[in-house]
Design an enzyme around this catalytic site. Structure first.
Site, PDB file in Angstrom:
ATOM      1  N   GLY A  40      15.966 -22.388  -2.844  1.00  0.00           N
ATOM      2  CA  GLY A  40      15.798 -22.602  -1.405  1.00  0.00           C
ATOM      3  C   GLY A  40      14.651 -23.567  -1.179  1.00  0.00           C
ATOM      4  O   GLY A  40      13.581 -23.418  -1.763  1.00  0.00           O
ATOM      5  N   GLY A  42      13.513 -24.778   2.049  1.00  0.00           N
ATOM      6  CA  GLY A  42      13.094 -24.896   3.442  1.00  0.00           C
ATOM      7  C   GLY A  42      11.574 -24.955   3.509  1.00  0.00           C
ATOM      8  O   GLY A  42      10.916 -25.447   2.585  1.00  0.00           O
ATOM      9  N   GLY A  45      10.189 -22.599   0.494  1.00  0.00           N
ATOM     10  CA  GLY A  45      10.530 -23.111  -0.832  1.00  0.00           C
ATOM     11  C   GLY A  45      10.073 -24.545  -1.041  1.00  0.00           C
ATOM     12  O   GLY A  45       9.575 -24.909  -2.108  1.00  0.00           O
ATOM     13  N   HIS A 266      16.949 -12.989  19.673  1.00  0.00           N
ATOM     14  CA  HIS A 266      16.194 -13.957  20.466  1.00  0.00           C
ATOM     15  C   HIS A 266      16.732 -13.987  21.895  1.00  0.00           C
ATOM     16  O   HIS A 266      17.931 -14.075  22.094  1.00  0.00           O
ATOM     17  CB  HIS A 266      16.328 -15.344  19.821  1.00  0.00           C
ATOM     18  CG  HIS A 266      15.326 -16.327  20.325  1.00  0.00           C
ATOM     19  ND1 HIS A 266      15.385 -16.823  21.600  1.00  0.00           N
ATOM     20  CD2 HIS A 266      14.245 -16.885  19.749  1.00  0.00           C
ATOM     21  CE1 HIS A 266      14.370 -17.660  21.771  1.00  0.00           C
ATOM     22  NE2 HIS A 266      13.664 -17.717  20.663  1.00  0.00           N
ATOM     23  N   ARG A 337       9.812 -11.275  22.251  1.00  0.00           N
ATOM     24  CA  ARG A 337      11.262 -11.457  22.219  1.00  0.00           C
ATOM     25  C   ARG A 337      12.057 -10.165  22.298  1.00  0.00           C
ATOM     26  O   ARG A 337      13.098 -10.115  22.945  1.00  0.00           O
ATOM     27  CB  ARG A 337      11.634 -12.199  20.935  1.00  0.00           C
ATOM     28  CG  ARG A 337      11.099 -13.602  20.956  1.00  0.00           C
ATOM     29  CD  ARG A 337      11.264 -14.310  19.646  1.00  0.00           C
ATOM     30  NE  ARG A 337      10.807 -15.684  19.795  1.00  0.00           N
ATOM     31  CZ  ARG A 337      10.846 -16.582  18.838  1.00  0.00           C
ATOM     32  NH1 ARG A 337      11.302 -16.261  17.640  1.00  0.00           N
ATOM     33  NH2 ARG A 337      10.418 -17.800  19.051  1.00  0.00           N
ATOM     34  N   HIS A 429      18.791 -13.833  15.602  1.00  0.00           N
ATOM     35  CA  HIS A 429      18.021 -15.016  15.256  1.00  0.00           C
ATOM     36  C   HIS A 429      17.374 -14.909  13.877  1.00  0.00           C
ATOM     37  O   HIS A 429      17.822 -15.516  12.923  1.00  0.00           O
ATOM     38  CB  HIS A 429      16.981 -15.245  16.344  1.00  0.00           C
ATOM     39  CG  HIS A 429      16.165 -16.482  16.176  1.00  0.00           C
ATOM     40  ND1 HIS A 429      16.717 -17.689  15.845  1.00  0.00           N
ATOM     41  CD2 HIS A 429      14.831 -16.696  16.282  1.00  0.00           C
ATOM     42  CE1 HIS A 429      15.748 -18.601  15.759  1.00  0.00           C
ATOM     43  NE2 HIS A 429      14.608 -18.027  16.005  1.00  0.00           N
ATOM     44  N   ARG A 463       9.173 -10.348  15.294  1.00  0.00           N
ATOM     45  CA  ARG A 463       8.386 -11.536  14.992  1.00  0.00           C
ATOM     46  C   ARG A 463       8.028 -12.240  16.287  1.00  0.00           C
ATOM     47  O   ARG A 463       8.885 -12.537  17.092  1.00  0.00           O
ATOM     48  CB  ARG A 463       9.186 -12.489  14.113  1.00  0.00           C
ATOM     49  CG  ARG A 463       8.434 -13.753  13.761  1.00  0.00           C
ATOM     50  CD  ARG A 463       9.254 -14.639  12.853  1.00  0.00           C
ATOM     51  NE  ARG A 463      10.441 -15.150  13.492  1.00  0.00           N
ATOM     52  CZ  ARG A 463      10.442 -16.198  14.326  1.00  0.00           C
ATOM     53  NH1 ARG A 463       9.320 -16.823  14.616  1.00  0.00           N
ATOM     54  NH2 ARG A 463      11.566 -16.615  14.867  1.00  0.00           N
TER      55      ARG A 463
END
Lengths: 666, 248
Positions: A40, A42, A45, A266, A337, A429, A463
């Site tokens: 990964g 992103g 990573g 979300h 959220r 989300h 989060r």
């Protein structure tokens, strides 16, 4: 096996510094002899690959996309938090730490969150040095904005494309290392299993998605940064390819999976429009800085709007219910959220929804356009009473702040959000659950690390906005590079690890067998057919609100669906070619197991907290009712052959610095 | 909506490939173009045929993974959008739609509509970065003030999603809009100035090695760019390149 979180001793503000002072280091010359696999690429990573290569390790990085630049971190819109107090509004490391723990409904590990807050400021410095064009004020200094769940302005941003810019920053750092030969990049490769030798992670089995070839790759440590598992719901804000396979495969080989039921819903996504829909599109939380959320105050108005007899703009201020401002006066539209999502669902369930399906509320910018326009008229010495002029000026300001988001909405919904309010509804989300890791970010498999969204560690049960990017980069740039060195120090004389070891042969065979099974299955339904069915069970019974009856049913239904899937799935084409249906099949197979564990975890947690709302546990006012006495722990599941047999391990959460209280945003 | 799709099918890089007709019915105007292809693929799978391979991922216009040449235009007839943001309301009932891969020597076909754009990555490896250590021990971010106008321009260049529409639409298969955007992002920032000379020389060199053509100022790339990357970036790259060549 007892869980050891390895939290360092000492006062919270000194833990990370003391830890770094006492870990084992690897001499730069020896780092060259150590290989690290990163799955990964992103934010987590990618930043890890760049930094570990910079330190001198040999890095092999894998991503299923055609380039690391496409990782789904790129889609994050609103911003990244950092405790820099540039605005002088009272921000500090402690406050960011406090907001994050509180925002997570007191289900995160204090030591990890504090470390995250500590390194947050460095992230901004690092990214700016790398040429990430974050938003500036006219004086040339960095700009900030505020986000849900906080009372300070600590969010750094690049228009509505912050994730893109931060990811491209990490990608460019990676490119530099690829150019130097320190990172070997494997694009269009998917990890399909981990290889464990003598109890330690020593490699992976990957499929080259272009040729179909199954490859063995060895290393001294394996890092999984493969993102979240929101696509278990089929419809989510995740990219189509986002999957749980790497995280699930390590779970099946011994990595505990923690808090799978904590999923962030979300509040501001474009609502579902029909059965053909393939995914949901997020509208950044930053819009809540200027958008006011409302539904009609009267049921008959809501109904008239649904039937197309009335429009949003027909209702006067008094005929509208700004339900977040009404219920949570202190935070208003900027509540976290989970709170905003549930409040929207509550109004829609009560019959006040504003689209055809009754599953949408308004996000309205008329007041902001008016406010900005008036101010601009004064600044420019123009007539502030000229309504058309004020709207024109105000629209231009809103456009400069959120232009790309408004354009995105216009393209999807075919309505101009500058003129009519946006319609929004909550959607799946981010997943706070994930692989259990200790303070070193190591899973229960020695030598196997998990970073970013794929681990469970920093966000607790919910989060806060702008903290996912923060955790991804913190883990990759600043935490893992220390902790992995401590682990690798004893391995310096090990030498390269052979891929001819029987463990590799065995793992490769298992992967090939699974693929052959799919290809040779003479089923009648496509992979998506099953994925959609799974998603429906998940959303109806394991979604925004859950109860024991629904969860019990979901567990049985998912197990039955999994059986049907293996009997009846049809995968066209062959194994030795570019085969997108085969890719989906291996991913959905894992979602079909993960979904069951998800429901099982949700059923056992007899409380409501953050992204886990059990209808049986709520206050009289409809707020989440936590049970700290019985559930202040991380639920870490050990795989035992099938999800229903998974064994629960508890890591008690100890709060020494923050007092556990009922969350209030009133 | 009832449509006739004429889709490029090519089994692999060695296969010759050709257009195949697919009639399709029941398409809703609010479907995205890729959702329309999902519907087609579901039907093909149910009939025992192989689905059409196409690249896509985020489906919200930002990852740059989706491609497709639709009726002779990169990302189709709508302006300023990627294929995943293109909606079927842009078409009429009874339309015939040609769907082809992004064609360029530097973008070889992998299968059907999927092409290999890793040449873009290799250009980035050659210099698309600022050589700063990733240790986190750099100076405080606010000690590098950046003029807002420059920061905004740099951002506009950095908004490139690397989809390759510029290359696909260019009669010379030039990558200069892409490379210009990358060069500009860093050239406009004080942090990027230090190694500006080597950066532009290396990136342009790699761009040529990959087999991309040159710019002849037709401007089709700017028109088709889903992110509005402007030709100004090509001009800036040319200036940077010229200055670097004179220095070098």
């Amino acid at each position: 096996m007892a869980l050891d979180s390895k939290i360092p001793h000492g006062p919270i503000s000194d833990k990370w510094t003391n830890y770094k002072d006492h870990i084992n280091l690897v001499n730069p010359a020896n780092k060259r002899n150590l290989d690290i696999i990163i799955v990964g690429t992103g934010l987590a990573g990618g930043s890890a690959a760049a930094t570990l290569a910079e330190l001198g390790y040999n890095v092999k990085a894998f991503c299923f996309q055609d380039s690391p630049r496409r990782a789904h971190s790129i889609a994050a819109q609103g911003g990244i938090n950092a405790a820099k107090n540039y605005k002088g509004d009272g921000d500090s490391v402690y406050r960011l730490f406090y907001d994050t723990v509180k925002g997570g409904d007191y289900r995160a590990r204090e030591a990890n969150v504090h470390r995250l807050a500590e390194v947050s400021a460095n992230i901004i410095d690092q990214c700016v040095a790398q040429g990430v064009p974050l938003a500036r004020e006219y004086g040339g200094l960095l700009d900030n904005r505020s986000f849900g769940g906080t009372l300070v302005s600590r969010t750094f941003y690049a228009q509505g494309q912050t994730g893109q810019q931060l990811l491209l920053g990490a990608y460019s750092a990676m490119n530099r290392q690829i150019g130097r030969g320190k990172v070997k990049m494997y694009n269009r490769h998917e990890m399909l299993d981990i290889v464990i030798v003598d109890g330690k992670a020593r490699g992976i089995i990957a499929r080259n998605l272009v040729t179909g070839e199954i490859e063995r790759h060895s290393a001294h440590a394996v890092v999984v940064g493969s993102g979240g598992y929101g696509n278990v719901f089929f419809l989510s804000t995740n990219a189509m390819g986002s999957n749980a396979t790497a995280a699930w495969k390590i779970h099946k080989k011994g990595a505990f999976f923690a808090n799978p039921c904590y999923t962030q819903i979300h509040p501001t996504c474009i609502p579902v429009s029909g059965d053909h829909q393939s995914k949901l599109t997020l509208m950044s939380e930053s819009l809540r800085n200027d958008g006011r959320i409302w539904v009609p105050a009267k049921l008959e108005d809501a109904q008239a709007i649904r039937e197309g007899k009335k429009k949003a703009t027909d209702l006067s201020e008094a005929e509208r219910d700004y339900f977040l401002e009404r219920r949570y006066p202190a935070f208003g539209n900027l509540v976290p959220r989970d709170v905003a999502s549930r409040a929207a669902k509550e109004r829609c369930d009560a019959g006040f929804g504003v689209n055809k399906t009754g599953e949408a509320v308004y996000l309205d910018f008329a007041a902001a356009i008016q406010r900005y326009g008036t101010e601009e008229a004064y600044v420019k010495g123009l007539d502030a009473n000229d309504k058309a002029l004020v709207i024109k000026l105000g629209t231009a300001i809103v456009k400069s702040k959120y232009g790309n988001l408004f354009q995105m909405y216009l393209k999807i919904v075919d309505e101009d959000p500058y003129v009519t309010p946006m319609m929004i509804y909550p959607a799946v989300h981010y997943t706070m659950g994930g692989t259990w890791v200790d303070y070193n970010l190591m899973t229960t498999i020695p030598g196997c690390f998990s970073i970013g969204e794929s681990n469970f560690s920093d966000h607790g049960a919910n989060r806060l906005g702008a903290s996912a990017l923060m955790q991804g980069l913190a883990d990759g740039y600043f935490v893992l590079p220390y902790t992995i060195g401590d682990y690798l120090a004893p391995d310096i004389k090990m030498g390269p690890i052979s891929t001819d070891l029987p463990e590799f042969v065995e793992a490769e065979k298992a992967v090939k067998d699974q693929i052959d099974r799919f290809i040779n299955n003479k089923g009648t339904h496509s992979v998506d057919y099953f994925h959609k069915k799974l998603g429906k069970i998940m959303w109806d019974k394991v979604g925004m609100a859950r109860n024991a009856k629904g969860l019990t049913e979901a567990i049985e239904e998912i197990a039955a669906l999994r059986e049907e899937f293996y009997k009846d799935v049809k995968v066209p084409g062959s194994a030795n070619e570019f085969n997108q249906e085969l890719e989906k099949a291996t991913r959905v197979a894992d979602f079909l197991e993960l979904g069951e564990l998800f429901a099982k975890d949700a059923l056992h947690r007899n409380e409501s907290c953050g992204g886990h709302f059990r209808e049986e546990y709520q206050t009289e006012e409809g707020e989440a009712l936590r049970d700290d006495e019985n559930f202040a722990y991380v639920a870490a599941w050990e795989y035992k052959g099938k999800p229903s047999d998974a064994v629960l391990h508890k890591e008690p959460l100890v709060y020494e610095n923050i007092k556990l209280v009922q969350r209030s945003y009133k | 909506m009832k449509l006739t799709l004429k889709i490029w099918r090519q089994k692999n890089a060695q296969d010759k490939g050709g257009i195949v007709d697919y009639p399709i019915d029941g398409i809703e105007p609010d479907m995205s173009f890729l959702e329309m292809l999902d519907v087609l693929n579901e039907q093909l799978i149910n009939k025992g045929e192989e689905p059409v391979a196409f690249d896509h991922d985020c489906r919200e216009g930002i990852c740059g993974m989706c491609s497709l040449f639709i009726n002779g235009e990169a990302h189709g007839p709508d302006r300023g959008v990627t294929t995943c943001q293109l909606h079927m309301r842009m078409f009429k009932d009874g339309d015939t739609i040609f769907i082809e891969p992004f064609r360029a020597k530097a973008f070889p076909v992998i299968k059907d509509l999927v092409v290999d754009r890793s040449s873009f990555d290799r250009i980035q490896h050659a210099g698309g970065f600022i050589s700063v250590n990733t240790s986190g021990n750099t100076i405080d971010a606010n000690t590098i003030p950046v003029n807002k106008e420059d920061a905004d321009k740099s951002f506009d260049a950095a908004a490139c999603i690397g989809c390759g529409a510029c290359v696909a639409t260019c009669k010379n298969s030039s990558a200069m809009l892409f490379v210009g955007a990358k060069v500009s992002q860093f050239a406009l920032l004080p942090q990027g100035k230090v190694e500006a000379t080597e950066r532009v020389l290396n990136m342009v060199h790699q761009m040529d090695l990959e087999g991309f053509g040159n710019c002849t100022n037709t401007g089709a790339c700017e028109v088709e760019c889903p992110k509005g990357i402007s030709l100004e970036n090509i001009a800036r790259m040319n200036r940077e390149y010229l200055a670097a060549s004179l220095k070098g």
